[in-house]
Structures are given as C-alpha cells and as structure tokens.
Design a protein around this motif. Structure first.
Motif, PDB file in Angstrom:
ATOM      1  N   ALA A 131      36.000  45.810  44.462  1.00 45.95           N
ATOM      2  CA  ALA A 131      36.776  44.837  43.712  1.00 45.95           C
ATOM      3  C   ALA A 131      36.833  45.201  42.238  1.00 45.95           C
ATOM      4  O   ALA A 131      36.767  44.359  41.363  1.00 45.95           O
ATOM      5  CB  ALA A 131      36.169  43.439  43.880  1.00 45.95           C
ATOM      6  N   TYR A 176      35.941  39.244  46.920  1.00 47.38           N
ATOM      7  CA  TYR A 176      35.717  38.313  45.815  1.00 47.38           C
ATOM      8  C   TYR A 176      34.973  37.065  46.280  1.00 47.38           C
ATOM      9  O   TYR A 176      34.122  36.528  45.564  1.00 47.38           O
ATOM     10  CB  TYR A 176      37.048  37.917  45.184  1.00 47.38           C
ATOM     11  CG  TYR A 176      37.594  38.917  44.196  1.00 47.38           C
ATOM     12  CD1 TYR A 176      36.763  39.548  43.278  1.00 47.38           C
ATOM     13  CD2 TYR A 176      38.952  39.214  44.165  1.00 47.38           C
ATOM     14  CE1 TYR A 176      37.266  40.454  42.366  1.00 47.38           C
ATOM     15  CE2 TYR A 176      39.470  40.124  43.251  1.00 47.38           C
ATOM     16  CZ  TYR A 176      38.614  40.739  42.354  1.00 47.38           C
ATOM     17  OH  TYR A 176      39.121  41.636  41.445  1.00 47.38           O
ATOM     18  N   ARG A 181      33.267  34.649  43.586  1.00 44.46           N
ATOM     19  CA  ARG A 181      34.323  34.617  42.567  1.00 44.46           C
ATOM     20  C   ARG A 181      35.562  33.992  43.214  1.00 44.46           C
ATOM     21  O   ARG A 181      36.563  34.648  43.475  1.00 44.46           O
ATOM     22  CB  ARG A 181      34.610  36.032  42.068  1.00 44.46           C
ATOM     23  CG  ARG A 181      33.371  36.721  41.523  1.00 44.46           C
ATOM     24  CD  ARG A 181      33.544  38.215  41.380  1.00 44.46           C
ATOM     25  NE  ARG A 181      34.324  38.589  40.226  1.00 44.46           N
ATOM     26  CZ  ARG A 181      34.641  39.847  39.909  1.00 44.46           C
ATOM     27  NH1 ARG A 181      34.239  40.831  40.698  1.00 44.46           N
ATOM     28  NH2 ARG A 181      35.352  40.114  38.847  1.00 44.46           N
ATOM     29  N   ALA A 185      39.404  35.324  44.327  1.00 46.45           N
ATOM     30  CA  ALA A 185      39.647  35.398  45.767  1.00 46.45           C
ATOM     31  C   ALA A 185      40.908  34.629  46.135  1.00 46.45           C
ATOM     32  O   ALA A 185      41.736  35.094  46.928  1.00 46.45           O
ATOM     33  CB  ALA A 185      38.447  34.835  46.534  1.00 46.45           C
TER      34      ALA A 185
END
Length: 254
Positions: A131, A176, A181, A185
């Motif tokens: 990511a 994510y 997060r 996401a």
C-alpha cells in the motif's frame, strides 16, 4: 524563456519548438494522448500518435504487424508507406522516439509511459499487497485509456487495464483495512465501485469498511443499494457470502 527559475532557449526544429537541452520524453495515454518533453507538449500528428500509442501499450512489434494493425483497411504497400511516414515524422530534428532492431520496432528506452507505470503499480499491489502511497496514487487517480479511440487493439488494452486496476483496487482496499486505515480503504473500494458498479467484490469491500468502523447502518444501506442495482440490471441477487456479512439480517430483508 524562464521555466522554473531557469532560462531555457527554444528553437524551431522540424516545425516544432524544442529546447536546446530537451528533457526525457514522456508519453501519456491515460486521460488523453500527450507527448511531453519536460514542460513542452509536442504535436506529432495523428499517425505518429497511433504508432507511439501502439508501442507504448504493446511494447514492440514487427513492421508488418504494426502496419497491418494501425492501417487495417489499407493495402500492405500503403500501410507500410504510412508507417514509414510516421517514423520519419517522429525522427526529424530530435532524438528518435522509436528504435528499430532489424524488423522489430519498439519505443526508445528514454521514453517513459504512464500506462506502464500504472500497470507496474497494479501488479505490485496485487502480488505483494503493498500500500505504498505512490502506488496508491497511480491506482486511485488514473484516467481512462485513450478515451475516444475505438480501434480494436485499443479496446482490448483498455479492458485489460481496467480489469487489472479493479483487482488492484480491491487488494488495496483490503490492505488498508488490515492496516486500520479505513478512510483510505473506503476510497479504494469506492473507486472500484465507480469504475464497475456491478462488481460485487468492490461492494463487499465497502461494506467491510463500514462494519470495521461499526457503522452497521451504512453497511446495510450500501448492501441494499447494490442489491437493488443488481436486481434491476441483471435480475440477480447478491451472493450468500455477501449477505452473510451483515449481522442484522432482518434489516437486510426489509
């Protein structure tokens, strides 16, 4: 002329403005076709655009295959003539953008291509579940491939790139979410939904983010919207696995 605090002298070469120390060429095929040398965009004509786009996407091809693909309705002789004209236009007055190795054509190594960067980012995310912010930007904000071009070879590459990007967005959303997060996401999942509204895996990612944040009402609302869309468009229902994600089944069935 001043550019970024530097003085750049321009000269006319082959009817086009180029700097005495040109930057490395950059070929952009996402959003619209552009060929840039630093801050200067170069117009090379339609035929040369098609040649650069083909090599940017397919990476290489023999003269016969390239000519036949780009000018399918022309005779072989005229197609090869059109190819020679396009190559001449690209070579005049500057470092060649296309290299020739015998009968094989490819882009010069100095030419960067945005589609290749996007493809590399997508494959990296799918394979490594990375990511990295730079990779995410490529995936989230990519434009469509050569919009308005309806050649068969462009349509094929557009669909191939779309499918790869969708898989990468799904992987990015899950990565994510695993990293806690949820905002990022959700952004990745919704971009996948925007790109393909009937893709269940994208909608499942959206619902998973809402549930992770304990927003059950949002999760159920999104599920219902997708269920209605799927019924209207395809006469189908969401998978049992998707329905089972929702903890309040009575709400789902309302």
């Amino acid at each position: 002329m001043a550019v970024d605090g530097r003085t750049v002298t321009y000269q006319r070469v082959g009817g086009l403005a180029t700097s005495e120390r040109p930057s490395a060429p950059r070929l952009c095929l996402l959003g619209r076709f552009t060929l840039d040398y630093g801050t200067a965009a170069v117009d090379v004509g339609v035929a040369a655009q098609r040649l650069l786009a083909y090599l940017g996407l397919r990476r290489h091809g023999t003269r016969t295959v390239v000519a036949g693909t780009l000018w399918p309705d022309a005779t072989e002789e005229r197609a090869h003539g059109s190819l020679r004209t396009a190559l001449w236009r690209l070579h005049r007055g500057r470092e060649p953008l296309v290299r020739s190795d015998g009968d094989m054509l490819s882009l010069a190594e100095t030419v960067s291509v945005d589609v290749r960067a996007l493809t590399d980012s997508a494959l990296h995310v799918v394979d490594a579940r990375s990511a990295d912010p730079g990779l995410a930007r490529h995936l989230l904000f990519a434009g469509d491939l050569l919009p308005g071009w309806d050649d068969d070879w462009v349509l094929f590459e557009r669909e191939r790139l779309r499918q790869l990007r969708l898989h990468a967005l799904d992987a990015l959303a899950h990565q994510y979410l695993a990293e806690a997060r949820p905002g990022l996401a959700l952004e990745a999942a919704l971009e996948s939904v925007r790109t393909e509204p009937l893709r269940e895996s994208a909608h499942r990612a959206v619902v998973a983010v809402h549930l992770a944040e304990h927003n059950v009402l949002e999760a159920v609302r999104h599920y219902r919207v997708f269920r209605s869309l799927l019924e209207q468009e395809l006469g189908l229902a969401p998978s049992a696995g998707f329905t089972a994600m929702l903890p309040a089944c009575a709400w789902v069935d309302d």
